[in-house]
Design a protein around this motif. Structure first.
Motif, PDB file in Angstrom:
ATOM      1  N   UNK A   1      -9.305 -10.782   4.802  1.00  0.00           N
ATOM      2  CA  UNK A   1      -8.297 -11.627   5.049  1.00  0.00           C
ATOM      3  C   UNK A   1      -8.709 -12.869   5.750  1.00  0.00           C
ATOM      4  N   UNK A   2      -9.602 -12.928   6.514  1.00  0.00           N
ATOM      5  CA  UNK A   2     -10.169 -14.061   7.317  1.00  0.00           C
ATOM      6  C   UNK A   2     -10.694 -14.806   6.551  1.00  0.00           C
ATOM      7  N   UNK A   3     -11.576 -14.404   5.723  1.00  0.00           N
ATOM      8  CA  UNK A   3     -12.202 -15.146   4.381  1.00  0.00           C
ATOM      9  C   UNK A   3     -11.339 -15.850   3.606  1.00  0.00           C
ATOM     10  N   UNK A   4     -10.492 -15.238   3.079  1.00  0.00           N
ATOM     11  CA  UNK A   4      -9.484 -15.731   2.274  1.00  0.00           C
ATOM     12  C   UNK A   4      -8.426 -16.583   2.602  1.00  0.00           C
ATOM     13  N   UNK A   5      -8.128 -16.423   3.899  1.00  0.00           N
ATOM     14  CA  UNK A   5      -6.974 -17.233   4.508  1.00  0.00           C
ATOM     15  C   UNK A   5      -5.715 -16.732   3.981  1.00  0.00           C
ATOM     16  N   UNK A   6      -4.587 -17.426   4.525  1.00  0.00           N
ATOM     17  CA  UNK A   6      -3.315 -17.219   4.018  1.00  0.00           C
ATOM     18  C   UNK A   6      -2.373 -18.272   3.661  1.00  0.00           C
ATOM     19  N   UNK A   7      -3.090 -19.310   2.650  1.00  0.00           N
ATOM     20  CA  UNK A   7      -2.613 -20.405   2.458  1.00  0.00           C
ATOM     21  C   UNK A   7      -2.009 -20.617   1.004  1.00  0.00           C
ATOM     22  N   UNK A   8      -2.002 -19.305   0.280  1.00  0.00           N
ATOM     23  CA  UNK A   8      -1.484 -19.166  -0.985  1.00  0.00           C
ATOM     24  C   UNK A   8       0.081 -19.778  -1.067  1.00  0.00           C
ATOM     25  N   UNK A   9       0.410 -20.527  -1.796  1.00  0.00           N
ATOM     26  CA  UNK A   9       1.665 -21.366  -1.915  1.00  0.00           C
ATOM     27  C   UNK A   9       2.477 -20.455  -2.946  1.00  0.00           C
ATOM     28  N   UNK A  10       1.985 -19.600  -3.683  1.00  0.00           N
ATOM     29  CA  UNK A  10       2.692 -18.303  -4.635  1.00  0.00           C
ATOM     30  C   UNK A  10       2.236 -17.165  -4.169  1.00  0.00           C
ATOM     31  N   UNK A  11       2.805 -16.088  -3.689  1.00  0.00           N
ATOM     32  CA  UNK A  11       2.322 -14.817  -3.287  1.00  0.00           C
ATOM     33  C   UNK A  11       3.453 -13.578  -3.552  1.00  0.00           C
ATOM     34  N   UNK A  12       3.357 -13.057  -4.858  1.00  0.00           N
ATOM     35  CA  UNK A  12       4.339 -12.231  -5.341  1.00  0.00           C
ATOM     36  C   UNK A  12       4.094 -10.984  -5.419  1.00  0.00           C
ATOM     37  N   UNK A  13       4.694 -10.007  -4.962  1.00  0.00           N
ATOM     38  CA  UNK A  13       4.486  -8.534  -4.997  1.00  0.00           C
ATOM     39  C   UNK A  13       5.275  -7.934  -5.795  1.00  0.00           C
ATOM     40  N   UNK A  14       4.965  -7.698  -7.268  1.00  0.00           N
ATOM     41  CA  UNK A  14       6.358  -7.344  -8.101  1.00  0.00           C
ATOM     42  C   UNK A  14       6.438  -5.790  -7.891  1.00  0.00           C
ATOM     43  N   UNK A  15       5.508  -5.035  -7.358  1.00  0.00           N
ATOM     44  CA  UNK A  15       5.665  -3.626  -7.109  1.00  0.00           C
ATOM     45  C   UNK A  15       6.729  -3.297  -6.213  1.00  0.00           C
ATOM     46  N   UNK A  16       6.760  -4.204  -5.389  1.00  0.00           N
ATOM     47  CA  UNK A  16       8.016  -4.002  -4.349  1.00  0.00           C
ATOM     48  C   UNK A  16       9.643  -4.659  -4.829  1.00  0.00           C
ATOM     49  N   UNK A  17       9.622  -5.148  -6.163  1.00  0.00           N
ATOM     50  CA  UNK A  17      10.793  -5.540  -6.565  1.00  0.00           C
ATOM     51  C   UNK A  17      11.606  -4.324  -7.547  1.00  0.00           C
ATOM     52  N   UNK A  18      12.839  -4.431  -7.512  1.00  0.00           N
ATOM     53  CA  UNK A  18      13.503  -3.691  -8.473  1.00  0.00           C
ATOM     54  C   UNK A  18      14.545  -4.036  -9.308  1.00  0.00           C
ATOM     55  N   UNK A  19      14.841  -5.232  -9.171  1.00  0.00           N
ATOM     56  CA  UNK A  19      15.890  -6.193  -9.953  1.00  0.00           C
ATOM     57  C   UNK A  19      15.756  -7.562 -10.077  1.00  0.00           C
ATOM     58  N   UNK A  20      16.311  -8.104 -11.104  1.00  0.00           N
ATOM     59  CA  UNK A  20      16.051  -9.402 -11.441  1.00  0.00           C
ATOM     60  C   UNK A  20      16.361 -10.318 -10.541  1.00  0.00           C
ATOM     61  N   UNK A  21      17.328  -9.968  -9.421  1.00  0.00           N
ATOM     62  CA  UNK A  21      17.531 -11.120  -8.581  1.00  0.00           C
ATOM     63  C   UNK A  21      16.251 -11.396  -7.713  1.00  0.00           C
ATOM     64  N   UNK A  22      15.769 -10.431  -7.176  1.00  0.00           N
ATOM     65  CA  UNK A  22      14.419 -10.404  -6.678  1.00  0.00           C
ATOM     66  C   UNK A  22      13.481 -11.162  -7.323  1.00  0.00           C
ATOM     67  N   UNK A  23      13.528 -11.119  -8.566  1.00  0.00           N
ATOM     68  CA  UNK A  23      12.453 -12.037  -9.432  1.00  0.00           C
ATOM     69  C   UNK A  23      12.795 -13.460  -9.409  1.00  0.00           C
ATOM     70  N   UNK A  24      14.036 -13.634  -9.347  1.00  0.00           N
ATOM     71  CA  UNK A  24      14.598 -15.148  -9.591  1.00  0.00           C
ATOM     72  C   UNK A  24      14.374 -15.650  -8.064  1.00  0.00           C
TER      73      UNK A  24
END
Length: 426
Positions: A8-31
């Motif tokens: 994590x230290x090497x990669x940093x946390x500067x991603x401007x898009x970071x989406x975990x689809x495994x935590x989603x359950x519906x289309x509203x969360x995707x939107x």
């Protein structure tokens, strides 16, 4: 723990898009994550829900799939267009299914089907010799059969792809077979005919059989294709489709049914601070390829109207080499500016990261912690990006797209170092 902290230290946390689809359950969360999902199919898109049951999605509903045994999330299921060529996919007792007199249903005995309904009719075989249920379709090549089977008193099946016109199972090299889910093991009998043993009385097994040469029929023999058979078993969810590899079940009745391709688009690139000159994309993903021999673009940045820009996920499954990935970027005129060498990866879920620097004309890929692969060319101006898309590329036929489970996606508006790419995929 320390290794994870160092990554994590090497990669940093500067991603401007970071989406975990495994935590989603519906289309509203995707939107809410900025994505628009589109699929107008109303009855043919199935997936495994969090209870482990096969479920049908509604119009424009994204499918968050699960493992049917462990019920663990597999992420966002995205598939191409496919048609189930077999009719009456859930009922082997009605036309056009055929069977000999030795195979019967008593009219009352059911098992719970993979979709949770009490609809799987029990097969009873009495003194059957080479007794099978069968359905034929128009002659074709390069097609995949899939079906769910389950033991009653019989704990095995013989299942195959048969050419009724040539009365042949084909050659051994023409066919492959594997278990998609559930218990059991497979053994090739001859050509497109396979034995599936070790079935459970309480758990369904989904199996797939591919045959490259001409065939017309699915044949399923409860117990075995040889000897005299007496006993019971279950079969459900029969499917035959073009290409190598089974997709999700497309339920049918009296007619063939087509499932349209899923399309996922992020149209507001300013929300992820998209950079025309340099960027990095990361995915954790699983792909079941249907079209062999061609690098199909599954993930890309596109110009207005869906034109060519940066194809960062092109995928191919070569029979002799295995699964491979590469990328291509296009200049402002729509011509190829740089294409990476292909990178082989293992089957199943894998992590990859790729970066593009147009000023240096440098494209890098890292997969599963392996050494980064670098490709260079002449400097170029990237075609103007208007959207990020999954499964929505104008340069590929919708029927050439297989099945893809996206677990995580990230984007950085800069090129991460080669060491960072490698660490990201470890």
């Amino acid at each position: 723990m320390m290794g994870s902290m160092m990554r994590r230290a090497m990669i940093g946390d500067s991603a401007t898009l970071n989406v975990d689809f495994t935590s989603m359950t519906n289309g509203g969360q995707l939107a809410n994550a900025g994505f628009t999902f589109t699929n107008a199919t109303t009855t043919a898109r199935t997936y495994i829900n969090s209870n482990g049951l096969l479920t049908t999605a509604t119009t424009n509903e994204p499918r968050f799939d699960h493992d049917p045994t462990t019920k663990s999330p597999r992420g966002l299921l995205i598939e191409g267009t496919a048609t189930n060529l077999l009719l009456q996919s859930a009922d082997w007792t009605v036309s056009p299914w055929s069977k000999p007199a030795q195979i019967t249903w008593d009219g009352t005995t059911y098992a719970t089907a993979p979709d949770g309904t009490t609809s799987a009719k029990q097969i009873t075989v009495t003194g059957g010799a080479s007794a099978s249920i069968s359905q034929g379709v128009t002659t074709g090549t390069n097609r995949t059969i899939s079906l769910w089977i389950r033991a009653g008193s019989l704990t095995s099946f013989s299942v195959g792809a048969f050419d009724s016109a040539g009365t042949t199972w084909g050659n051994n090299a023409d066919s492959t077979c594997s278990i998609i889910s559930g218990p059991g093991s497979v053994t090739q009998q001859v050509g497109g005919l396979w034995s599936i043993t070790g079935l459970s009385t309480t758990q369904w097994t989904r199996v797939q059989i591919f045959r490259s040469t001409t065939y017309t029929n699915l044949l399923a023999y409860p117990g075995s294709s040889s000897g005299t058979i007496n006993g019971t078993a279950y079969v459900w969810g029969m499917q035959m489709e073009a290409g190598n590899g089974a997709s999700s079940l497309i339920p049918t009745g009296a007619s063939q049914v087509q499932r349209l391709r899923d399309e996922v688009v992020l149209s507001n690139l300013s929300s992820i601070s998209f950079n025309q000159s340099a960027g990095t994309v990361y995915l954790q993903v699983e792909i079941v390829e249907k079209l062999r021999g061609s690098f199909v673009p599954y993930g890309s940045f596109d110009t207005s109207g869906g034109g060519r820009c940066w194809w960062w996920l092109r995928h191919n499954h070569d029979t002799s080499v295995g699964q491979r990935i590469l990328g291509t970027a296009f200049n402002a005129g729509g011509s190829t500016a740089i294409t990476s060498s292909n990178y082989t990866h293992s089957s199943g879920v894998f992590k990859f990261a790729t970066s593009l620097d147009t000023s240096a004309s440098r494209m890098v890929y890292a997969i599963a912690g392996g050494s980064p692969q670098v490709t260079t060319a002449s400097a170029f101006t990237l075609a103007t990006a208007a959207q990020m898309s999954l499964n929505k590329n104008n340069d590929v036929a919708a029927t050439d797209l297989g099945s893809m489970w996206v677990r995580t996606i990230k984007y950085w508006p800069t090129t991460l170092s080669d060491a960072q790419l490698q660490a990201l995929t470890t």
